[in-house]
Design a protein around this motif. Structure first.
Motif: not given
Length: 796
Positions: A485-497, A512-522
């Protein structure tokens, strides 16, 4: 004399054209581009063996039937196109042969297209003796196709298409504009190999037309193909145009149906569907009018509902092109259905789909099973269907006005020799001639008989004997799944998740780091994943406020996978409220999935048009849905697992909720139901332990927990508070339903019936020390030291 001279001139011109034709041998794209510009009718371009990477072949020219332009591999299968490679075929009478598009990663919307641009198309052209395997897309949002068929009179034949994992149909026939109507394309002798379940629409193997053009005539023929493990979605083939023919095709262990989705007057004949008892394998689904479904053989298909062996859908009144037109003037005749799930009439009936099939014939069909299971189900009025001469060889109970019970002497067909099998796929699935006498009705080689094929012919269905795929054998290796398994570290933002999840592999961890992850799509989760937020509780997922259309949901768990979500806040706040936070696979995607939610918060999901925080769709089921140490608050509904309407079915085998708060929920907290007469029949398990329900469904006829029909329900050590208008917060029925050591305050009274039990129920104030955190005071009856049984409510 004048006519004779004209003919002589034309013939002389053709001879001269062929005389000027020449062969070219090219070893790179530059040489190919130079050669293609010089070809004449009758010319051949030979591509040298080797790896051709990142090339865009443009195969074009104006040729004739007797003198085509041919582009071919030096040795079939030895010209490998990879990387970001593609092929455009256009002009007249151009043939491309012997190529292998292998393990590429494309940025294009197509791998092969039968056109140059929006004005220049292919007519009378051919793609043959080739393979596309494991060709991926660079961007997961690219819903590309492997083959786009445009123009008229083109042929795609003797190819292998295996391993498409991205969204988008494998092969599409387009009808945009008059240049593509009544196209008379032929798609034949191809092998369509494994395509994994996408968990969403858009995973068809073949689509002919679109809903917008579905009333146009295509006249495409799909014949003599093999579809093996084509599991992309419920529609293996999606018919969305008129006057198409599907015949002599073999569907092997494919989890879906040949679907007459839109358009009229399709002919479906002499096809063979072999499920080999693989889950969710289906047959033929019928919508619209004028279709003829005849002489098909369906064996060992386990699907039901929309995936039954034969399915006639209900229609929508004044249906738009993209919904469901009523089934009418359809003939379903001379088919043989053996050891399959039930045939479905009026499938999909609901408040929208109210029009049952009419002017339809179901005749001369033979249905047999060795299990005695139901052979058909009627979801609506079937008076519009004429039944005649249908034979059922089974212990199943049937209506004698619709079916005639009879015993078929299957033994008489055992003397027939095994067929000469050219299709190597079948060598592993056809039984030997020594098949057990007791199992003859399950033996493919002996049961083509009766309705599907003339008893006097003594011949096997062509679909079982035809050889499909290229004349050379591509050795296609399944891409290796990462074992680490790979640990994928993600920054907050639009579409990053969304982008991180689309690239993740099985077993990976999304951090996921602290912050808001805005979804532009389902987001559709298609791999086994762990998604972890920051332990401080400051990781938030919500929809972007700049969307033109609201999201239906934030996350979807695909069929057959396992997802774990920890330390995340899901916030439904938006100008256009999100309907759901997390949803199951799409309707009728029934492979079991698992969902674990730990230390999460769900809030502000206030869409009151059927919204909820978690939803399970009809035809889906979780093996385990585990929710612990979490909060559900300030929302319309909590968990809704009540959409399964089929008798005896339900949306989760096990729903376990531990140490969790439901606070300020307008309607129910949990709706977990099964449509069944007697809940004492096993099926469904709910465990609620150490939870708090505060101000939930606060209305006179409200229900905090709905569990009608669920076999085993255990509610223990739980608080129900502050729903002062409610009369019956929980109603339990059945001997395996029980509630123990729970406290109710201003929340009505428990109701038990049909053997359900209640014990140690306290009707007192919980005496909170902290009402927001639901911490009891020292004198609270919630404490074990005061009730002498067990702590009620939350535990540390």
């Amino acid at each position: 004399m004048i006519l004779k001279n004209v003919v002589s001139i034309i013939f002389s011109f053709l001879l001269v054209s062929v005389a000027f034709a020449q062969d070219f041998t090219v070893s790179n794209i530059q040489e190919f581009d130079q050669a293609i510009g010089q070809v004449k009718p009758g010319s051949t371009i030979i591509l040298k063996n080797g790896i051709w990477k990142d090339v865009n072949l443009k195969a074009y020219g104006q040729a004739t039937k007797d003198a085509p332009i041919i582009i071919k591999a030096e040795t079939p299968g030895k010209v490998v196109l990879t990387g970001d490679s593609s092929l455009s075929i256009y002009g007249e009478y151009v043939i491309v042969s012997g190529l292998w598009f292998k393990d590429g990663v494309t940025t294009s919307k197509y791998v092969i297209q039968f056109k140059k641009d929006s004005k220049t198309f292919a007519n009378n052209c051919r793609f043959t003796n080739s393979t596309i395997s494991n060709y991926k897309v660079k961007d997961e949002d690219n819903k590309n196709h492997w083959v786009d068929l445009w123009g008229k009179n083109n042929r795609v034949d003797h190819n292998n298409f295996t391993g498409k994992t991205s969204s988008g149909t494998t092969l599409v026939v387009w009808l945009k504009g008059d240049a593509h109507i009544e196209n008379n394309h032929i798609i034949d002798y191809n092998f369509f190999g494994h395509r994994p379940d996408l968990g969403e629409n858009g995973g068809e193997t073949i689509r002919i037309g679109t809903s917008a053009n579905s009333m146009k005539s295509s006249k495409t023929i799909v014949e003599n193909n093999t579809f093996k493990n084509c599991d992309g979605e419920i529609e293996i083939i999606s018919n969305k145009s008129g006057d198409n023919i599907y015949r002599n095709n073999l569907f092997l262990e494919s989890k879906g149906t040949l679907t007459l989705r839109h358009g009229n007057n399709a002919l479906v004949e002499n096809n063979v569907f072999l499920g080999n008892t693989v889950a969710n394998t289906g047959g033929i689904r019928i919508i619209n009018e004028g279709h003829v479904v005849r002489n098909n053989l369906l064996v060992g298909l386990t699907g039901d509902g929309y995936r039954g062996p034969i399915v006639m859908m209900n229609g929508v009144k004044n249906s738009p092109l993209n919904r469901y037109h009523q089934v009418k003037n359809v003939e379903v005749v001379n088919n043989t259905i053996i050891n399959c799930g039930p045939i479905a009439f009026g499938a999909g009936k609901d408040k929208e789909k109210t029009l049952a099939p009419i002017n339809t014939t179901f005749a001369n069909n033979i249905i047999s099973n060795t299990t005695g299971a139901s052979v058909f189900e009627a979801k609506d009025d079937i008076s519009g269907i004429t039944f005649s001469n249908n034979i059922v060889d089974s212990q199943a109970t049937v209506d004698p006005l619709l079916f005639t019970k009879a015993s078929i002497d299957w033994k008489m067909f055992k003397a027939l020799p095994m067929p000469s099998i050219n299709n190597p796929v079948l060598k592993q699935v056809l039984p030997t001639k020594n098949a057990s006498d007791n199992d003859i009705t399950g033996s493919v080689w002996a049961v083509y008989v009766a309705g599907a094929f003339n008893l006097e012919n003594k011949k096997y269905p062509k679909a079982l004997t035809v050889r499909t795929g290229p004349g050379w054998k591509p050795v296609i290796e399944t891409p290796k799944v990462k074992s680490i398994s790979v640990d994928i570290i993600v920054d907050p933002g639009v579409g990053t998740l969304r982008k991180a999840i689309s690239k993740a592999g099985n077993g990976d961890v999304i951090s996921l780091k602290p912050g808001i992850y805005y979804l532009d799509k389902q987001i559709k989760i298609k791999s086994n994943l762990k998604i972890n937020g920051s332990p401080d509780g400051k990781t938030i997922i919500m929809a972007s406020s700049k969307l033109e259309k609201p999201l239906s949901y934030l996350l979807r768990v695909s069929a057959g996978i396992t997802v774990s979500i920890t330390n995340i806040t899901f916030d439904g706040s938006n100008k256009t409220p999100v309907k759901y936070a997390i949803v199951s696979p799409d309707k009728m995607e029934s492979d079991l999935y698992n969902l674990t939610i730990d230390t999460c918060v769900f809030k502000n999901f206030k869409n009151d048009s059927g919204g909820a925080i978690i939803k399970g769709y009809s035809g889906t089921r979780a093996e385990l849905m585990l929710i612990k140490n979490s909060r559900f608050e300030d929302s319309f509904r909590g968990i809704n697992l009540s959409y399964e309407k089929n008798q005896g079915q339900f949306n989760a085998n096990n729903l376990i909720i531990e140490n969790t708060i439901f606070n300020n929920i307008e309607e129910f907290a949990i709706n977990y139901k099964r449509s069944i007469i007697d809940s004492n029949i096993e099926g469904g398990n709910l465990m609620i332990d150490h939870c708090v329900f505060n101000k939930v469904s606060n209305k006179e006829k409200g229900s905090i927990i709905k569990v009608k029909g669920i076999h085993q329900v255990t509610i223990q050590n739980t608080v129900f508070d502050n729903s002062f208008l409610i009369k019956i917060p929980v109603a339990l029925e059945g001997s395996s339903n029980k509630i123990d050591n729970c406290l109710f305050h201003d929340s009505g009274f428990v109701k038990v019936s049909k053997g359900a039990s209640e014990s140690n129920i306290i009707y007192k104030s919980p005496k909170w020390e902290d009402k927001k955190k639901f911490i009891p005071g020292k004198k609270s009856p919630l404490l074990k030291s005061n009730n002498q049984i067990e702590t009620i409510g939350l535990i540390n």
